[in-house]
Design a protein around this motif. Sequence first.
Motif: not given
Length: 325
Positions: A297-298, A207-211, A168-171, A303-305
């Motif tokens: 997708k998230l 935002a990191s996909p690794d977080y 939720f926070m990432k989104s 990663g795009t960001y």
Amino acid sequence: MAQTALPTSIDFLAPPVLCNEQGEVRTVGVEIEFVGPSAEKTVQALQEALGGRLIEVDPHSFALKDSAIGELTVELDSRFLHPGKSAGSQKGVLPKIAALFGFAASYLVPCELVTAPTPIDRLQELDRILGILRKLGAKGTQDAPFYAFGLHFNPEIPRQDAQTLAAFMKSFVLLNPWLRREVSPDRTRDLLGFADPFPADYVRMIASPDYWPDIPRFIDDYLAANPTRNRDLDLLPLLHHLDKERVRAVLPNEKINGRPTFHYRLPDARVSDPGWSIAPDWNRWVAVERLAAGREKLDMVGGTYLAFEGEDKSWANVVEQVVRS
């Protein structure tokens, strides 16, 4: 009993996860600020339209129980004016002073209407409140060019686990430039009503996909970057619910009521506008929930960001396409 017509032109979207861990329909509380009618006149009008039992908490705070749309409270939005809510202040001169001051301040201090947690699939019923307020002559953001009246949503978290919390926070941080633009396209209002944005370094970490931290680390990271309630998405009530001791170790005196909900703070309650509904703002929150529901997708958007080199307004255009897809 008088009935107030429901708006019919805007649908309230359903989130991708409708029920909580107990299999019950999730709830959402709504808060609306306005000026004009007193708290007492407002709650009396609500009782006339919606039924229920009226309870006076103090001269500037009232509750309506067992109404057609559940429990509501209406009060002047100042803790000083409600000394009975503080321990040891029920008796003596302070409540009398607060009551007298409240009558004078009622022309300057907004009222706050707060609903009890309402099942998400009944959220559209709360739009009835807006018609009642308009009939009373309540005024909102568009009537006060130098003040922004808040609309807040308190949606229940669907799962109380680390992955849901992080998702939720990432989104939210990824969509927030678009959310802020949609809520208040007039940039002059940014200084008036918006909470401070999340720090850029914190957004990049989230935002990191690794977080994908566990809950203790998530809370520690959040508090290190955001030791304040002044954020669009205030997580302190939820984090306090999940780990009170950890939050209080950093913020021992902050006013926080723990509950298993997000606190989404919007600076625009246009209560005197006949066409205004809470549906568009709610539907934008549902966009946050939809992106949060799909990890692949998230992670892709995150990663795009991180690779994006433009300004927030340009990123808002990018994620708008994500929302529309």
